[in-house]
Design a protein around this motif. Structure first.
Motif, PDB file in Angstrom:
ATOM      1  N   MET A   1       0.838  -1.182   0.000  1.00 33.31           N
ATOM      2  CA  MET A   1       0.000   0.000   0.000  1.00 33.31           C
ATOM      3  C   MET A   1       0.877   1.237   0.000  1.00 33.31           C
ATOM      4  N   ARG A   2       0.549   2.228  -0.835  1.00 31.13           N
ATOM      5  CA  ARG A   2       1.300   3.480  -0.863  1.00 31.13           C
ATOM      6  C   ARG A   2       0.774   4.377   0.240  1.00 31.13           C
ATOM      7  N   LEU A   3       1.688   4.834   1.096  1.00 30.14           N
ATOM      8  CA  LEU A   3       1.265   5.613   2.243  1.00 30.14           C
ATOM      9  C   LEU A   3       0.990   7.067   1.902  1.00 30.14           C
ATOM     10  N   PHE A   4       1.666   7.584   0.894  1.00 29.92           N
ATOM     11  CA  PHE A   4       1.527   8.991   0.524  1.00 29.92           C
ATOM     12  C   PHE A   4       1.279   9.076  -0.982  1.00 29.92           C
ATOM     13  N   PRO A   5       0.080   8.767  -1.460  1.00 29.21           N
ATOM     14  CA  PRO A   5      -0.145   8.687  -2.893  1.00 29.21           C
ATOM     15  C   PRO A   5      -0.079  10.020  -3.611  1.00 29.21           C
ATOM     16  N   LEU A   6      -0.140  11.153  -2.892  1.00 28.44           N
ATOM     17  CA  LEU A   6      -0.241  12.437  -3.572  1.00 28.44           C
ATOM     18  C   LEU A   6       1.070  13.173  -3.718  1.00 28.44           C
ATOM     19  N   LEU A   7       2.144  12.673  -3.051  1.00 27.10           N
ATOM     20  CA  LEU A   7       3.406  13.402  -3.042  1.00 27.10           C
ATOM     21  C   LEU A   7       4.564  12.495  -3.408  1.00 27.10           C
ATOM     22  N   PRO A   8       5.553  13.014  -4.100  1.00 24.46           N
ATOM     23  CA  PRO A   8       6.758  12.222  -4.353  1.00 24.46           C
ATOM     24  C   PRO A   8       7.515  11.988  -3.055  1.00 24.46           C
ATOM     25  N   LEU A   9       8.398  10.967  -3.058  1.00 20.51           N
ATOM     26  CA  LEU A   9       9.088  10.543  -1.846  1.00 20.51           C
ATOM     27  C   LEU A   9       9.877  11.682  -1.218  1.00 20.51           C
ATOM     28  N   ALA A  10      10.560  12.489  -2.034  1.00 21.95           N
ATOM     29  CA  ALA A  10      11.388  13.550  -1.469  1.00 21.95           C
ATOM     30  C   ALA A  10      10.555  14.515  -0.635  1.00 21.95           C
ATOM     31  N   VAL A  11       9.323  14.794  -1.074  1.00 23.43           N
ATOM     32  CA  VAL A  11       8.463  15.705  -0.329  1.00 23.43           C
ATOM     33  C   VAL A  11       7.892  15.006   0.903  1.00 23.43           C
ATOM     34  N   MET A  12       7.589  13.706   0.761  1.00 17.50           N
ATOM     35  CA  MET A  12       7.016  12.952   1.873  1.00 17.50           C
ATOM     36  C   MET A  12       7.894  13.017   3.109  1.00 17.50           C
ATOM     37  N   LEU A  13       9.218  12.924   2.920  1.00 19.35           N
ATOM     38  CA  LEU A  13      10.129  12.784   4.039  1.00 19.35           C
ATOM     39  C   LEU A  13      10.640  14.121   4.555  1.00 19.35           C
ATOM     40  N   LEU A  14      10.170  15.248   3.984  1.00 19.84           N
ATOM     41  CA  LEU A  14      10.567  16.534   4.506  1.00 19.84           C
ATOM     42  C   LEU A  14      10.047  16.727   5.928  1.00 19.84           C
ATOM     43  N   SER A  15      10.858  17.308   6.764  1.00 19.14           N
ATOM     44  CA  SER A  15      10.429  17.686   8.109  1.00 19.14           C
ATOM     45  C   SER A  15       9.864  16.517   8.892  1.00 19.14           C
ATOM     46  N   VAL A  16      10.627  15.416   8.970  1.00 14.46           N
ATOM     47  CA  VAL A  16      10.107  14.245   9.676  1.00 14.46           C
ATOM     48  C   VAL A  16       9.929  14.526  11.159  1.00 14.46           C
ATOM     49  N   ALA A  17      10.567  15.557  11.671  1.00 11.63           N
ATOM     50  CA  ALA A  17      10.452  15.804  13.106  1.00 11.63           C
ATOM     51  C   ALA A  17       9.769  17.131  13.409  1.00 11.63           C
ATOM     52  N   GLN A  18      10.358  18.233  12.953  1.00  9.72           N
ATOM     53  CA  GLN A  18       9.810  19.554  13.241  1.00  9.72           C
ATOM     54  C   GLN A  18       9.589  19.779  14.731  1.00  9.72           C
ATOM     55  N   GLY A  19      10.652  19.584  15.487  1.00  3.28           N
ATOM     56  CA  GLY A  19      10.590  19.891  16.900  1.00  3.28           C
ATOM     57  C   GLY A  19      10.189  18.747  17.796  1.00  3.28           C
ATOM     58  N   VAL A  20       9.881  17.579  17.245  1.00  3.96           N
ATOM     59  CA  VAL A  20       9.437  16.443  18.040  1.00  3.96           C
ATOM     60  C   VAL A  20      10.587  15.454  18.199  1.00  3.96           C
ATOM     61  N   ILE A  21      10.883  15.067  19.425  1.00  2.37           N
ATOM     62  CA  ILE A  21      11.884  14.037  19.711  1.00  2.37           C
ATOM     63  C   ILE A  21      11.233  12.997  20.612  1.00  2.37           C
ATOM     64  N   PRO A  22      11.266  11.729  20.206  1.00  2.00           N
ATOM     65  CA  PRO A  22      11.819  11.171  18.976  1.00  2.00           C
ATOM     66  C   PRO A  22      10.974  11.524  17.756  1.00  2.00           C
ATOM     67  N   ALA A  23      11.639  11.582  16.605  1.00  3.94           N
ATOM     68  CA  ALA A  23      10.968  11.996  15.381  1.00  3.94           C
ATOM     69  C   ALA A  23       9.857  11.024  15.016  1.00  3.94           C
ATOM     70  N   PRO A  24       8.651  11.522  14.669  1.00  8.43           N
ATOM     71  CA  PRO A  24       7.551  10.643  14.279  1.00  8.43           C
ATOM     72  C   PRO A  24       7.849   9.883  12.989  1.00  8.43           C
ATOM     73  N   GLN A  25       7.140   8.786  12.807  1.00  9.86           N
ATOM     74  CA  GLN A  25       7.310   8.002  11.585  1.00  9.86           C
ATOM     75  C   GLN A  25       6.832   8.779  10.360  1.00  9.86           C
ATOM     76  N   HIS A  26       5.696   9.463  10.484  1.00  9.13           N
ATOM     77  CA  HIS A  26       5.139  10.228   9.361  1.00  9.13           C
ATOM     78  C   HIS A  26       4.551  11.529   9.906  1.00  9.13           C
ATOM     79  N   ILE A  27       4.805  12.631   9.193  1.00 11.46           N
ATOM     80  CA  ILE A  27       4.228  13.917   9.567  1.00 11.46           C
ATOM     81  C   ILE A  27       3.978  14.710   8.301  1.00 11.46           C
ATOM     82  N   SER A  28       2.883  15.448   8.271  1.00 13.17           N
ATOM     83  CA  SER A  28       2.532  16.241   7.095  1.00 13.17           C
ATOM     84  C   SER A  28       1.915  17.555   7.543  1.00 13.17           C
ATOM     85  N   TYR A  29       2.221  18.613   6.804  1.00 13.35           N
ATOM     86  CA  TYR A  29       1.592  19.912   7.023  1.00 13.35           C
ATOM     87  C   TYR A  29       0.679  20.269   5.846  1.00 13.35           C
TER      88      TYR A  29
END
Length: 427
Positions: A1-29
């Motif tokens: 299953m594709r987890l992020f069907p609307l975005l290319p991989l490079a965009v999907m993995l941008l900002s995996v943390a954004q201030g959160v430790i430990p970094a979340p598996q997936h995050i989107s704005y």
């Protein structure tokens, strides 16, 4: 299953943390991105904030997931100046069930209020196991009602008045002009267990046996070898595994621990650094196996250090502290908790200019960049041995912020540059 069907991989993995430790598996704005639902694992959650109605929405499998979601939401609000971002969605879950920090309270005792603060710091990082090293040569730290001298006598030693550690000078007992030590009553420990559970943390007790038992043998010489104390400290550190009284002592202690630490809390049995001159490998293996089987017969999992597993003990979880030479253990199929001394011994100095007396340096970056091996990995843990740690300030200086890097590895966060992690840490 594709987890992020609307975005290319490079965009999907941008900002995996954004201030959160430990970094979340997936995050989107991006509100157009549909993140997957959380998997059915302990502590998983999804979190979404939509400014259109000003609400955080949480989907979690359990209380641990809800706690994790609240921590992540608080981190995102702090990053955004105290208010939620206009839109954010998180799907997050731990890859490892055991995310641990160890505390040795035998070499130097730390009272309940310090342990509670330690627990609070762990909870902020989504760590979930506190491994308490309750016995060793320098002192016994938990009340055992059947053996009162463990705390009236073996919980105390002569105060040498120096911070530098020197094994041969240990003198157990309360009958000195100045003494140091202490212990937890069973009620105090039950209160700590409840305090930790309220923050998503399980306290796992360790009674280190048959080696590292100098204090226990000083209180009850009948569990030691017949030539104790003429052997000197290290010979007198080993229980007499050929003596049925030693096995009975160990089983009695474990029975009382089961009354303090509720099921299914595992029990750590030690099993490390036993000089074969005082207990042959065959004797050690048979003795430790009886204790592992005793725990299993009472519905508890047992944990041993990797020496015991390498010696052939079976049906337990293995805590791996050797940095190399453990290939046989990795191939055994035993669940593994990784705490290699090469990366996760936090009594080592964090920087070259740190004034500590331990020569080894283990930097924050080295902890962060630990390459987690493949295999039957139950989890990851850092260990804090307290030969040279006598104050709360020194303890927390060595534990944090390296525990934040440990949390990233223990959570199984997506790989990211150390520089990005450091920015989030500074936030």
């Amino acid at each position: 299953m594709r987890l992020f069907p609307l975005l290319p991989l490079a965009v999907m993995l941008l900002s995996v943390a954004q201030g959160v430790i430990p970094a979340p598996q997936h995050i989107s704005y991006n509100p157009a991105v549909q993140l997957p639902p959380p998997p059915q694992v302990e502590g998983a959650y999804s979190l979404r904030y939509d400014a259109r109605d000003g609400q955080w929405r949480v989907n979690a499998n359990d209380d641990a997931g809800r706690r994790h979601a609240a921590l992540t939401a608080a981190s995102l609000e702090r990053e955004n100046g105290g208010t939620p971002p206009a839109y954010v969605a998180v799907c997050d879950y731990p890859l490892y069930a055991w995310r641990g920090l160890h505390l040795d309270v035998s070499r130097h005792f730390f009272p309940p209020e310090v342990v509670r603060e330690y627990i609070d710091r762990m909870a902020e990082l989504k760590l979930n196991r506190l491994h308490l090293h309750l016995s060793d040569g320098p002192g016994w730290r938990i009340e055992i009602k059947k053996y009162p001298r463990l705390t009236s006598f073996a919980a105390w030693r002569k105060d040498l008045g120096v911070e530098d550690w020197d094994w041969p000078t240990i003198q157990i007992g309360p009958d000195y002009p100045k003494i140091e030590g202490g212990f937890y009553t069973q009620d105090e420990m039950r209160a700590l267990v409840q305090y930790a559970r309220g923050r998503g943390i399980v306290i796992v007790p360790e009674i280190d046996m048959p080696g590292h038992s100098y204090a226990a043998i000083a209180a009850y010489p009948e569990i030691g070898r017949a030539d104790f104390p003429q052997q000197g400290l290290h010979g007198g550190d080993v229980m007499d595994v050929a003596n049925p009284r030693s096995l009975q002592f160990a089983q009695d202690v474990l029975t009382e621990l089961m009354q303090i630490f509720p099921a299914p809390t595992p029990l750590h049995l030690g099993g490390d650094e036993v000089d074969p001159r005082f207990a042959t490998p065959e004797q050690q293996r048979e003795w430790m196996q009886k204790l592992v089987d005793f725990c299993r017969a009472h519905g508890r999992d047992a944990i041993v250090w990797d020496e015991a597993a390498a010696n052939g003990v079976q049906r337990q979880t293995t805590m791996v502290w050797h940095a190399a030479g453990t290939e046989k253990i990795f191939q055994s199929g035993s669940p593994l908790i990784l705490c290699p001394c090469s990366h996760f011994y936090f009594d080592c100095r964090p920087t070259e200019d740190d004034p500590g007396t331990v020569p080894t340096v283990t930097t924050l970056q080295k902890v962060f960049e630990y390459p987690v091996p493949q295999g039957n990995i139950l989890g990851i843990q850092a260990n804090l041995w307290t030969e040279h740690i006598t104050t709360r300030e020194r303890l927390f200086h060595l534990a944090f912020p390296r525990a934040a890097a440990l949390a990233e590895r223990a959570w199984g966060s997506p790989n990211r540059p150390f520089a990005d992690f450091l920015k989030d840490l500074k936030r």
